[in-house]
Design a protein around this motif. Structure first.
Motif, short mmCIF file in Angstrom:
data_model
loop_
_atom_site.label_atom_id
_atom_site.label_comp_id
_atom_site.label_asym_id
_atom_site.label_seq_id
_atom_site.Cartn_x
_atom_site.Cartn_y
_atom_site.Cartn_z
N TYR A 152 0.83 -1.19 0.00
CA TYR A 152 0.00 0.00 0.00
C TYR A 152 0.88 1.26 0.00
CZ TYR A 152 -4.27 -2.65 1.06
OH TYR A 152 -5.34 -3.50 1.01
N ARG A 153 1.87 1.25 0.87
CA ARG A 153 2.76 2.40 0.95
C ARG A 153 3.57 2.57 -0.33
NH1 ARG A 153 2.67 -0.31 5.82
NH2 ARG A 153 2.30 0.93 7.72
N GLU A 154 4.07 1.48 -0.85
CA GLU A 154 4.89 1.55 -2.06
C GLU A 154 4.09 2.04 -3.25
OE1 GLU A 154 6.35 -2.40 -2.35
OE2 GLU A 154 7.83 -2.16 -0.74
N ALA A 155 2.85 1.57 -3.37
CA ALA A 155 2.01 2.01 -4.49
C ALA A 155 1.69 3.49 -4.39
CB ALA A 155 0.72 1.19 -4.52
N SER A 156 1.39 3.97 -3.20
CA SER A 156 1.09 5.38 -3.02
C SER A 156 2.30 6.25 -3.31
CB SER A 156 0.59 5.63 -1.59
OG SER A 156 0.35 7.00 -1.37
N LEU A 157 3.45 5.87 -2.82
CA LEU A 157 4.67 6.63 -3.07
C LEU A 157 5.04 6.60 -4.55
CD1 LEU A 157 6.79 5.49 0.02
CD2 LEU A 157 5.71 7.71 -0.31
N LEU A 175 3.02 6.61 -6.99
CA LEU A 175 2.13 7.51 -7.70
C LEU A 175 2.45 8.99 -7.44
CD1 LEU A 175 -1.25 5.62 -7.21
CD2 LEU A 175 0.05 5.86 -9.34
N GLY A 176 3.46 9.25 -6.65
CA GLY A 176 3.89 10.62 -6.41
C GLY A 176 3.44 11.22 -5.10
N ALA A 177 2.75 10.46 -4.26
CA ALA A 177 2.31 10.99 -2.97
C ALA A 177 3.49 11.11 -2.01
CB ALA A 177 1.24 10.08 -2.36
N TRP A 213 3.69 11.78 4.15
CA TRP A 213 2.56 12.19 4.99
C TRP A 213 1.23 11.93 4.29
CZ3 TRP A 213 0.79 12.69 9.51
CH2 TRP A 213 -0.37 13.41 9.75
N GLN A 214 1.13 12.21 2.99
CA GLN A 214 -0.10 11.94 2.24
C GLN A 214 -0.40 10.44 2.24
OE1 GLN A 214 1.00 13.83 -1.45
NE2 GLN A 214 -0.26 15.64 -1.04
N THR A 215 0.64 9.64 2.06
CA THR A 215 0.46 8.18 2.11
C THR A 215 -0.05 7.73 3.46
OG1 THR A 215 2.23 7.86 0.49
CG2 THR A 215 1.65 5.98 1.87
#
Length: 273
Positions: free
Chosen positions: A154-159, A161-163, A166-168
């Motif tokens: 989850y964290r890797e996918a969010s990061l 995508l450019g988040a 803190w947004q993640t």
């Protein structure tokens, strides 16, 4: 081994059923509308427990409002930001040790710090802070475990995508960990509602003819009321039905508060799916 596990479950279930049945058998005859809505009277040998119910609810939810944000923030720091090392190890060791400290020690701490040093007096506010300190290690542990259960993908996918980190954390990790965090809140509310030693020095009072007007007034609470009826009443045998009735109301109240939190958690889990 499975037979041993099943036997342990059955034994615990039977013990719980016996205790609940005992309290229900002796306490149900004392529970009526007047008992739930009236103030104690005649040296607490008659009347009701309405101030005690309100005091218990205020102490439980007030302590949760204080402890939950601090506990979740601490868990976020320990799991998401802190680097492994002696400092983090010492913090986790301290949290684990605090979780095993007897509640009477927290009561004496609350008396020395909140009541005396902070000059809050024996009040609802001092009781809420003391109970918050009592359940804080439980909430930190449950929240950190909930954060740990969120998949790293989850964290890797969010990061990816450019988040930002803190947004993640705010939009991906925390929503996924919320059901587990609420599990810690449920356990905390249950423990806070049933504590006697932690509030007898900081918030609870023997008797009051009126409801508290502010957070700086002392309150009556169900656990302390049971203790008073069983040990300090002028006619203990006469108040025996009231003791069991108060214990039954406390059990139902704790179950009701837990059920409300479980319903909220279940709805959040359905939304996440």
């Amino acid at each position: 081994m499975f037979m041993l596990f099943r036997a342990s479950v059955v034994l615990n279930a039977l013990a719980l059923a016996v205790i609940c049945g005992f309290v229900l058998f002796y306490g149900l005859p004392a529970v009526n509308w007047e008992f739930l809505t009236a103030h104690p009277r005649d040296a607490m040998t008659a009347g009701g427990i309405f101030p005690c119910i309100l005091g218990t609810i205020a102490l439980s939810y007030g302590s949760m409002l204080i402890a939950l944000p601090w506990g979740v923030c601490t868990a976020i720091y320990l799991h998401e930001y802190a680097r492994p090392g002696p400092f983090v190890h010492a913090m986790r060791l301290a949290i684990n040790n605090l979780a095993g400290v007897p509640s009477v020690v927290f009561g004496l701490f609350g008396l020395a710090f909140f009541v005396t040093l902070m000059q809050m007096g024996v009040s609802l506010l001092a009781g809420m802070f003391t109970l918050a300190a009592l359940i804080l290690p439980l909430i930190i542990g449950a929240s950190e475990e909930a954060l740990r259960s969120v998949s790293q993908t989850y964290r890797e996918a969010s990061l990816a995508l450019g988040a930002t980190k803190w947004q993640t954390l705010a939009k991906v990790v925390l929503p996924a960990a919320t059901p587990g965090i609420l599990t810690g809140a449920i356990l905390g509310i249950g423990r806070a509602a049933g504590e006697t030693a932690a509030i007898m020095f900081t918030a609870a009072m023997f008797f009051s003819p009126k409801l508290p007007g502010s957070v700086f007034d002392s309150v009556m609470a169900l656990p302390y009321h049971i203790y008073v009826l069983a040990t300090a009443g002028i006619d203990i045998e006469k108040t025996r039905p009231l003791q069991y009735g108060t214990a039954l109301v406390l059990i139902v109240l704790v179950l009701g508060m837990n059920l409300l939190a479980i319903i909220i958690r279940a709805r959040l889990q359905r939304k996440l799916r």
